[in-house]
Design a protein around this motif. Structure first.
Motif, mmCIF file in Angstrom:
data_model
loop_
_atom_site.group_PDB
_atom_site.id
_atom_site.type_symbol
_atom_site.label_atom_id
_atom_site.label_comp_id
_atom_site.label_asym_id
_atom_site.label_seq_id
_atom_site.Cartn_x
_atom_site.Cartn_y
_atom_site.Cartn_z
ATOM 1 N N UNK A 84 17.904 6.895 -3.567
ATOM 2 C CA UNK A 84 17.616 5.457 -3.532
ATOM 3 C C UNK A 84 16.937 4.983 -4.806
ATOM 4 N N UNK A 85 15.950 5.738 -5.246
ATOM 5 C CA UNK A 85 15.103 5.248 -6.333
ATOM 6 C C UNK A 85 15.542 5.771 -7.693
ATOM 7 N N UNK A 117 18.853 -1.773 -22.721
ATOM 8 C CA UNK A 117 18.885 -1.619 -21.256
ATOM 9 C C UNK A 117 20.321 -1.558 -20.785
ATOM 10 N N UNK A 150 6.378 12.503 0.922
ATOM 11 C CA UNK A 150 7.516 12.374 1.854
ATOM 12 C C UNK A 150 8.528 13.500 1.686
ATOM 13 N N UNK A 196 4.341 7.689 -7.202
ATOM 14 C CA UNK A 196 3.892 6.842 -6.099
ATOM 15 C C UNK A 196 2.546 7.327 -5.563
ATOM 16 N N UNK A 206 0.824 -1.218 0.000
ATOM 17 C CA UNK A 206 0.000 0.000 0.000
ATOM 18 C C UNK A 206 0.851 1.258 0.000
ATOM 19 N N UNK A 207 2.006 1.208 0.669
ATOM 20 C CA UNK A 207 2.867 2.386 0.686
ATOM 21 C C UNK A 207 3.268 2.775 -0.738
ATOM 22 N N UNK A 208 3.523 1.767 -1.543
ATOM 23 C CA UNK A 208 3.932 2.011 -2.928
ATOM 24 C C UNK A 208 2.733 2.214 -3.853
ATOM 25 N N UNK A 209 1.525 1.997 -3.321
ATOM 26 C CA UNK A 209 0.333 2.187 -4.123
ATOM 27 C C UNK A 209 -0.126 0.954 -4.877
ATOM 28 N N UNK A 211 15.166 -5.534 -10.771
ATOM 29 C CA UNK A 211 13.939 -5.151 -11.454
ATOM 30 C C UNK A 211 12.965 -6.325 -11.528
ATOM 31 N N UNK A 247 12.873 -1.230 -2.265
ATOM 32 C CA UNK A 247 13.857 -1.027 -1.200
ATOM 33 C C UNK A 247 15.269 -0.776 -1.711
ATOM 34 N N UNK A 248 15.722 -1.519 -2.719
ATOM 35 C CA UNK A 248 17.116 -1.341 -3.144
ATOM 36 C C UNK A 248 17.219 -0.701 -4.532
ATOM 37 N N UNK A 249 16.173 -0.825 -5.341
ATOM 38 C CA UNK A 249 16.115 -0.210 -6.682
ATOM 39 C C UNK A 249 17.221 -0.670 -7.626
ATOM 40 N N UNK A 250 17.956 -1.727 -7.260
ATOM 41 C CA UNK A 250 18.985 -2.222 -8.183
ATOM 42 C C UNK A 250 18.611 -3.588 -8.767
ATOM 43 N N UNK A 291 14.055 5.453 8.274
ATOM 44 C CA UNK A 291 13.668 6.348 7.181
ATOM 45 C C UNK A 291 13.129 7.664 7.717
ATOM 46 N N UNK A 349 20.518 5.282 -7.736
ATOM 47 C CA UNK A 349 20.957 3.886 -7.742
ATOM 48 C C UNK A 349 20.487 3.145 -8.989
ATOM 49 N N UNK A 350 19.358 3.559 -9.523
ATOM 50 C CA UNK A 350 18.843 2.929 -10.736
ATOM 51 C C UNK A 350 19.631 3.408 -11.963
ATOM 52 N N UNK A 383 15.460 -0.327 5.632
ATOM 53 C CA UNK A 383 14.066 -0.712 5.442
ATOM 54 C C UNK A 383 13.160 -0.198 6.543
ATOM 55 N N UNK A 414 -0.316 6.481 -7.885
ATOM 56 C CA UNK A 414 -0.753 5.084 -7.716
ATOM 57 C C UNK A 414 -1.631 4.928 -6.489
ATOM 58 N N UNK A 415 -1.332 5.715 -5.462
ATOM 59 C CA UNK A 415 -2.128 5.650 -4.229
ATOM 60 C C UNK A 415 -3.391 6.491 -4.321
ATOM 61 N N UNK A 416 -3.604 7.125 -5.495
ATOM 62 C CA UNK A 416 -4.779 7.978 -5.722
ATOM 63 C C UNK A 416 -4.826 9.127 -4.726
#
Ligand code: ZN
Lengths: 53, 397
Positions: free
Chosen positions: B173-174, B289, B231, B217, A20-23, A46, A41-44, B153, B177-178, B148, B220-222
């Motif tokens: 993080x998102x 990719x 956040x 995000x 739910x946190x991520x939707x 997929x 959590x780690x995004x590395x 956080x 790192x990607x 986590x 997605x949670x509307x």
């Protein structure tokens, strides 16, 4: 309902509870997640890297 | 001092006893945030305003010197004890205690700036050194934001509020790192890009990416983007409360003081980002990719002093391989891209672009996975022809 796990950090996507946190609502099937879904959590790792637990 | 040992059995059945020689040294982390207050105390005792600049001395003279004198530390926890070391609560508690210390440092310095008759340069200087110190707070937010637990956080959001950088952990993080070591990443520097140019791409680029990630995000949670669930806004709200309170308490001087403070804290992070992936490039596979981030996609340093100041941030390859791994367990590997010094010494080089290019460009091209091949380097588009002209000959050699 299955559980899929991130092989890097152990994050678990349980279809029954979703994330739910991520939707992602409870009951969300893993295969319906977006193609570019990255581990929240780690995004590395997929979507294609996740393994069914 | 009592050592704490970890015992385990290695993969080939051998008994291992590991003691962390840095265990107690990590407690020094509790002192660094208080440096501006030490300068203030010395100013109070002596009446000499120059003491306010003490953190400049510790950051840009003592730190590079200590790295040079103490040298490298290649000590590694064996694989088999990493989990135990990660779970040892002592290490994480240090990162928790650092969080309020950053608030104390900013509030203390603002109080001194607002209540003393300081000369203009001393006011500016105090704002800068306090900002550099809050830059270390971003580093603590980095360590905490990767975890986590909700508690850690939350602490990340809180400490990032001090320098008004609440979007950082989401972006890092998102996003970083990607996308690390690709032309798409605003937080990976390109060959031929000076740190000043990089700052103008990294600071706004990182904010935009964080906002986009959080917006996605919330969609997605509307929920609306502008909501209490955002956040980034949660951390920014704390910034607003903190900095407006300082303004109300200490008056107009807080406007330049806080602006400079925030800018120099961001600059510390920009400096770290600049050196961490300079010129490194992940390859694209046939599907377009990028390959997974490899150990040779980060620059590293094993210099013990700066690693102690930065929670092992300089063991950067292992951090990118295992982003959730706690600082005490990050490992060194042989044959990684290596910086000529610890971050603080390297920053000084980066601030003089021609010197930086002169030292780092040959170092980059000499890496075993590059070997002078400019197609394997992340190049600043505006500098491409100049770089090709200058270095194309080394590829064939
Ligand atoms: Zn993961």
């Amino acid at each position: 309902m299955s559980v899929f796990q991130c092989p890097e950090c152990g994050y678990r996507f349980d279809e029954e509870v979703g994330d739910t946190h991520e939707g992602y609502k409870p009951g969300t099937k893993f295969h319906t997640l977006p193609d570019d879904f990255a581990c929240p959590d780690c995004a590395v790792r997929f979507k294609e890297d996740f393994v069914e637990a | 001092m009592v050592m704490k040992g970890y015992t385990a059995v290695s993969a080939d059945g051998e008994a291992i006893l590991y003691e962390d020689r840095k265990r107690w040294l990590w407690a020094l982390s509790l002192l660094y945030p208080l440096q501006p207050l030490l300068g203030i105390w010395l100013h109070y005792l002596t009446g000499v305003e120059a003491w306010l600049l003490l953190p400049l001395l510790t950051g840009y003279l003592i730190a590079p010197l200590m790295d040079w004198v103490l040298g490298e530390d290649q000590n590694n926890p064996p694989d088999a004890v990493v989990i135990q070391l990660d779970r040892d609560r002592y290490y994480r508690i240090l990162t928790y205690i650092v969080v309020p210390l950053h608030f104390i440092a900013l509030i203390g310095a603002a109080w001194w700036a607002g209540t003393q008759e300081l000369s203009a340069w001393a006011l500016v200087g105090l704002a800068i050194v306090t900002g550099l110190t809050s830059g270390l707070g971003i580093n603590t937010g980095h360590e905490l934001g990767h975890k986590k637990s909700r508690f850690e956080r939350t602490l990340a959001k809180i400490v990032l509020a001090v320098p008004a950088y609440g979007h950082f952990w989401i972006e890092h993080n998102r996003g970083h790192h990607r996308d690390v070591s690709t032309p798409e990443d605003p937080a990976s520097a390109r060959m031929g890009e000076s740190i000043y140019r990089f700052a103008t791409r990294e600071i706004p680029g990182a904010f935009r990416r964080a906002w986009a990630i959080e917006k996605e995000r919330l969609t997605r949670r509307e929920k609306p983007t502008w909501s209490t669930d955002n956040q980034i806004l949660q951390s920014m709200a704390l910034t607003l409360i903190l900095q407006c309170t300082l303004l109300l308490l200490f008056g107009w001087k807080m406007i330049p003081f806080l602006l400079l403070h925030n800018a120099f804290a961001w600059w510390q992070l920009t400096s770290a980002n600049y050196v961490e992936h300079y010129g490194l490039l992940r390859r694209k596979d046939e599907n377009g990719r990028y390959e997974r981030c490899q150990p040779h996609h980060s620059w590293n340093s094993n210099h013990i002093y700066s690693n102690l100041v930065l929670f092992h941030l300089q063991r950067h390859s292992d951090h990118h391989a295992h982003p959730l791994r706690r600082y005490q367990s990050l490992r060194h590997f042989d044959d990684l891209p290596t910086l000529p010094s610890g971050y603080f010494g390297v920053y000084l080089i980066a601030y003089v672009p021609w010197l930086w290019f002169r030292i780092m460009d040959p170092r980059l091209l000499a890496l075993p996975h590059v070997r002078g091949d400019l197609d394997k380097v992340n190049i600043e588009p505006g500098q491409r022809s100049k770089i090709l002209e200058k270095y194309a000959s080394t590829a064939s050699a």
